[in-house]
Design an enzyme around this catalytic site. Structure first.
Site, short mmCIF file in Angstrom:
data_model
loop_
_atom_site.label_atom_id
_atom_site.label_comp_id
_atom_site.label_asym_id
_atom_site.label_seq_id
_atom_site.Cartn_x
_atom_site.Cartn_y
_atom_site.Cartn_z
CG HIS A 87 -7.52 -1.70 -5.19
ND1 HIS A 87 -7.27 -2.95 -5.74
CD2 HIS A 87 -6.50 -1.45 -4.33
CE1 HIS A 87 -6.15 -3.42 -5.22
NE2 HIS A 87 -5.66 -2.53 -4.37
CD GLU A 154 -2.25 0.16 -5.07
OE1 GLU A 154 -1.70 -0.26 -4.07
OE2 GLU A 154 -3.41 -0.15 -5.40
P1 PGA Z 1 -0.04 -5.49 -1.60
O1 PGA Z 1 -1.40 -4.77 -2.01
O2 PGA Z 1 0.66 -4.60 -0.64
O3 PGA Z 1 -0.48 -6.79 -0.98
O4 PGA Z 1 0.74 -5.69 -2.85
C1 PGA Z 1 -1.42 -3.40 -2.27
C2 PGA Z 1 -2.79 -2.99 -2.73
O5 PGA Z 1 -3.53 -3.82 -3.27
O6 PGA Z 1 -3.18 -1.82 -2.55
#
Ligand code: PGA
Length: 237
Positions: A87, A154
């Site tokens: 992550h 992401e």
């Molecule tokens: P968020 O986080 O939905 O708060 O933007 C997503 C993540 O960190 O996986």
């Protein structure tokens, strides 16, 4: 069927986690669509019938002397079947690089835990996005014996900010990841999107057919918002 992966991050005291869990049990959701990833200490409380369990991280070594870490074997004994790996918050705040992430991926494959590998470009890297994604994928996956894997795209600049990329950008990036994995790793994998997903934008995001699911942080902390998202995605029982 779309996956919903709820990343609870470093939220909730024990009491709050317990009441979240109780509310979670009231959600009507098909089991194979919802994966909950609580903090390590709360994993053993989350044993509901309508979701699977994932961890937010794993240690890079199997077992033994690694103070403060939690091993994949320990996590499996607490019921996890999935693990979020790499992550961006771990890359940024815990200095995890692709080489360390590679070790964690190898452990997941060895232990049949499905890794949710997070990749994504920062704001400064936006112009060379595909180059960045390619490097992240190759450094982490090259020559590993791949098993089931979920890739979470992401964009770092989208996490927790309320900003998401334009839908055609998400679509083309996910298409690219799927093609790249097929052509270079001979694997068809689920590719999900993460970054500021919420009950207001889920309906329009869901028109992007390349999206196999969502990694949701902030919006998944509120059960009512999660319930709404489940309803919109029509993954109710
Ligand atoms: P968020 O986080 O939905 O708060 O933007 C997503 C993540 O960190 O996986």
């Amino acid at each position: 069927m779309k996956l919903i992966i709820s990343n609870l991050k470093m939220n909730f005291t024990l009491e709050e986690a317990k009441s979240y869990k109780e509310a979670l049990d009231t959600l009507e959701c098909k089991k194979n669509t919802l994966i909950i990833c609580p903090s390590y200490p709360y994993l053993s409380y989350f044993n509901g019938k309508n979701y699977y369990l994932g961890s937010q991280n794993i240690a890079s070594r199997k077992m033994g002397s690694l103070t403060g870490e939690v091993s994949i074997e320990q996590l499996i004994s607490l019921g996890i079947q999935y693990a979020i790996i790499g992550h961006s918050e771990r890359r940024i705040y815990s200095n995890e690089d692709d080489h360390l992430i590679r070790k964690k991926m190898a452990l997941c494959f060895d232990y049949h835990v499905v890794p949710i590998l997070c990749i994504g470009e920062s704001l400064e890297e936006k112009e060379k996005k595909l180059e960045v994604l390619k490097k992240q994928l190759d450094t982490v996956l090259y020559d590993l014996e791949l098993k089931e894997i979920i890739i979470a795209y992401e964009p770092v600049w989208s996490i927790g900010t309320g900003n998401t990329p334009a839908h055609d950008e998400i679509k083309s990036t996910l298409q690219w990841i799927k093609e790249y994995m097929k052509n270079n790793y001979s694997i068809e994998c689920k590719v999900i999107y993460g970054g500021s997903v919420n009950q207001r934008n889920i309906e329009s995001l869901n028109r992007i057919e390349e999206i196999d699911g969502y990694l949701i942080g902030g919006a998944s902390l509120k059960i009512e918002e999660l319930r709404k998202i489940i309803e919109i995605l029509e993954v109710k029982k």
